[in-house]
Design a protein around this motif. Structure first.
Motif, PDB file in Angstrom:
ATOM      1  N   ASP A  35     -12.943 -15.387  -3.683  1.00 43.15           N
ATOM      2  CA  ASP A  35     -12.320 -16.332  -2.927  1.00 43.15           C
ATOM      3  C   ASP A  35     -10.908 -15.946  -2.381  1.00 43.15           C
ATOM      4  OD1 ASP A  35     -11.994 -16.999  -6.075  1.00 43.15           O
ATOM      5  OD2 ASP A  35      -9.878 -18.153  -4.739  1.00 43.15           O
ATOM      6  N   CYS A  59      -8.682 -13.164  -0.432  1.00 42.23           N
ATOM      7  CA  CYS A  59      -8.909 -12.828   1.291  1.00 42.23           C
ATOM      8  C   CYS A  59      -8.474 -12.037   1.325  1.00 42.23           C
ATOM      9  CB  CYS A  59      -9.339 -13.734   1.897  1.00 42.23           C
ATOM     10  SG  CYS A  59     -10.388 -14.949   1.736  1.00 42.23           S
ATOM     11  N   LEU A  73      -8.570  -9.000   3.288  1.00 42.21           N
ATOM     12  CA  LEU A  73      -9.236  -9.265   4.801  1.00 42.21           C
ATOM     13  C   LEU A  73      -7.504 -10.014   5.813  1.00 42.21           C
ATOM     14  CD1 LEU A  73     -11.884 -11.872   4.022  1.00 42.21           C
ATOM     15  CD2 LEU A  73     -12.396  -9.973   4.879  1.00 42.21           C
ATOM     16  N   ASN A  97      -6.483 -17.188  -0.483  1.00 44.51           N
ATOM     17  CA  ASN A  97      -7.231 -17.523  -1.273  1.00 44.51           C
ATOM     18  C   ASN A  97      -8.019 -18.709  -0.915  1.00 44.51           C
ATOM     19  OD1 ASN A  97      -5.262 -17.121  -3.376  1.00 44.51           O
ATOM     20  ND2 ASN A  97      -7.493 -16.445  -4.582  1.00 44.51           N
ATOM     21  N   ALA A  98      -9.955 -18.428  -0.710  1.00 44.26           N
ATOM     22  CA  ALA A  98     -10.795 -19.776   0.531  1.00 44.26           C
ATOM     23  C   ALA A  98     -11.163 -20.754  -0.328  1.00 44.26           C
ATOM     24  CB  ALA A  98     -11.942 -18.324   1.275  1.00 44.26           C
ATOM     25  N   VAL A 133      -7.815 -20.641   4.028  1.00 47.57           N
ATOM     26  CA  VAL A 133      -8.224 -20.212   3.188  1.00 47.57           C
ATOM     27  C   VAL A 133      -6.428 -20.022   3.680  1.00 47.57           C
ATOM     28  CG1 VAL A 133      -7.429 -17.500   2.418  1.00 47.57           C
ATOM     29  CG2 VAL A 133      -9.171 -18.223   4.420  1.00 47.57           C
ATOM     30  N   LEU A 146     -10.965 -18.763   8.207  1.00 49.23           N
ATOM     31  CA  LEU A 146     -11.903 -17.283   8.665  1.00 49.23           C
ATOM     32  C   LEU A 146     -13.142 -17.893   8.858  1.00 49.23           C
ATOM     33  CD1 LEU A 146     -10.532 -15.018   5.397  1.00 49.23           C
ATOM     34  CD2 LEU A 146     -10.298 -14.754   8.315  1.00 49.23           C
ATOM     35  N   ARG A 172     -17.511 -13.938   6.774  1.00 48.86           N
ATOM     36  CA  ARG A 172     -16.470 -12.656   6.040  1.00 48.86           C
ATOM     37  C   ARG A 172     -15.861 -13.254   4.685  1.00 48.86           C
ATOM     38  NH1 ARG A 172     -11.302 -11.597  10.005  1.00 48.86           N
ATOM     39  NH2 ARG A 172     -11.139  -9.894   8.828  1.00 48.86           N
ATOM     40  N   VAL A 173     -15.848 -14.291   3.914  1.00 44.26           N
ATOM     41  CA  VAL A 173     -15.816 -14.843   2.701  1.00 44.26           C
ATOM     42  C   VAL A 173     -16.401 -14.702   2.104  1.00 44.26           C
ATOM     43  CG1 VAL A 173     -14.138 -16.707   1.486  1.00 44.26           C
ATOM     44  CG2 VAL A 173     -14.319 -16.368   3.939  1.00 44.26           C
TER      45      VAL A 173
END
Length: 460
Positions: free
Chosen positions: A110, A112, A115, A134-135, A304, A439, A443-444
């Motif tokens: 989680d 990110c 990214l 963090n997602a 996120v 996002l 991608r996550v």
């Protein structure tokens, strides 16, 4: 039927009710520990040499791991915050100390930060100052961990980071009943159950209590909630027999709408749940049947939270007592403003300084003066004790220092019935801020992984 309960609705939640709850012999116990700013705060703590999970987690596991092994209760938690592997290692150490064999599955991915920092132009944020990203991930990631559990071990713990709160319940229910991850109505109903349980004692009367109009007995020994869930998703929410608190349509209904902006569109990583179709029925003492929750397709993007250090802050609380307490608090406010302007020549446009008299205008502003709030007009003379809260933030520490010094050294105020608070107590600290971005899910989730930690030690 699956039984699932909540042993923790915040990182600082009471521990002893969870030890009473786990004696019910539940299939699952969730520990929900993360508030909105928790990931940023934990990242800051870890950056300063502390742990990335909440320090109280050890106390909680010491109480729960032994009974969890005895009753076959799987613990599912987001207590890893920004360090689920570290939290997993802690769980294994506690199990060792307790003489319990344990299998811990830590969920990672989680985080990110890569990214965000690799593509800063995409985000309207100062990603160079970011310390966490963090997602919100969901039930699918929990299920991946549950599928790895081995019944050979006495105790089982699933630890993630920014797992969404309801997903701690949705994941085990989907795993146990074999529901499809696009069965939106079932996932919507499971989200309802998760939302009711996730705040622990709130649904058993803690959130409802407002005596004498809304009394709740024995809050000091309140019972934490659990749900008996059948395969069609219908649940009975209840609490341990003989514990304090109450569970009825009123307490459940209040919790159902807690922190929900639009009940028809409660957006989660797993589903967009609809609470407007929920039906509640009292089916016994402290037992409420919950059914009818529905849902729609889950969002394509995941939320996120980017955490960063954005300047500095301080906060002081100054109690004042006796006649005209409000008037003397207002004199202190005037003193602070004038000293900043005339003595220190501070550029007030660069300081966000809030001074409010708690008990008078902390929540409702000047409503007590302008009469816009019924019952608050002309009540200032009735207050013989108030608290003046002074809170400031600024981009540079030096900007706040004059305000803090003024507040700390003029506290007694006219009449001398206040008390002084040392300058160093609760001084200027860095200010953590969070900002949401979105996002694409893929991608996550392509970064999601699992780390297994085990202990073979068993009871002597």
């Amino acid at each position: 039927m699956i039984t699932i309960g909540c042993g923790c609705g915040s990182a600082l939640d009471w521990i002893e009710p969870s030890s009473r709850l786990i004696e019910e012999g539940l299939d699952y116990m969730i520990l929900e520990t993360i508030g909105t700013a928790a990931t940023c705060q934990a990242a800051k703590r870890a950056h300063d040499g502390g742990v990335g999970y909440h320090p109280y987690l050890e106390d909680r596991l010491e109480v729960l791991l032994g009974p969890a092994a005895e009753h076959g209760t799987t613990i599912v938690t987001n207590a890893g915050i920004v360090d689920p592997i570290g939290a997993g290692q802690l769980a294994r150490q506690v199990a060792d100390d307790e003489g319990v064999s344990v299998q811990v599955i830590s969920i990672t991915g989680d985080d990110c930060m890569d990214l965000i920092t690799d593509d800063p132009d995409q985000f309207d944020t100062a990603s160079s100052d970011a310390i966490s990203a963090n997602a919100y991930i969901g039930a699918e990631e929990v299920i991946g961990a549950l599928e790895r559990l081995d019944p050979e071990y006495d105790a089982h713990v699933v630890i993630g980071g920014r797992l969404s709160d309801p997903a701690l319940v949705v994941g085990p229910l989907v795993h146990e009943f074999g529901w499809a991850l696009d069965d939106w109505d079932r996932l919507g109903q499971a989200t309802v159950i998760g939302h009711l349980l996730e705040c622990s004692a709130q649904v058993t009367g803690g959130y409802f209590c407002d005596p004498p109009r809304k009394p709740v007995e024995d809050l000091y020994r309140i019972g934490y909630p659990y749900a008996e869930v059948t395969e069609d998703g219908t649940a009975v929410v209840t609490k341990p027999e003989g514990s304090g608190g109450r569970v009825d349509r009123h307490t459940v209904r209040e919790q159902l709408f807690y922190e929900v902006h639009d009940p028809s569109e409660y957006v989660q990583p797993d589903v967009v749940a609809d609470f407007t179709t929920v039906e509640l029925a009292e089916v016994g003492e402290d037992r409420v049947e919950v059914s009818g929750g529905t849902g729609r397709e889950r969002p394509e993007d995941l939320k996120v939270l980017i955490g960063s250090i954005a300047g500095y802050q301080f906060e002081k609380f100054i109690p004042l007592g006796g006649p005209n307490a409000v008037g003397r608090a207002e004199v202190i406010i005037e003193n602070v403003e004038k000293r900043l302007e005339h003595i220190f020549e501070v550029d007030r446009s660069r300081i966000d300084l809030r001074m409010e008299i708690l008990g008078v205008n902390g929540l409702y502003g000047d409503a007590y003066r302008d009469g816009s709030r019924t019952g608050y007009t002309n009540r200032t003379d009735e207050h013989e004790e108030v608290i003046l809260r002074v809170a400031g933030n600024a981009p540079e520490e030096e900007l706040l220092d004059p305000a803090l010094r003024t507040v700390s050294t003029t506290l007694p105020g006219p009449g001398g019935s206040g008390i002084a608070i040392p300058y160093a107590a609760g001084g200027i600290t860095e200010k953590a801020e969070i900002e949401p971005v979105y996002l694409p899910r893929e991608r996550v989730t392509r970064g999601i992984d699992y780390v297994e930690l085990t202990s073979r030690r068993t009871r002597a």
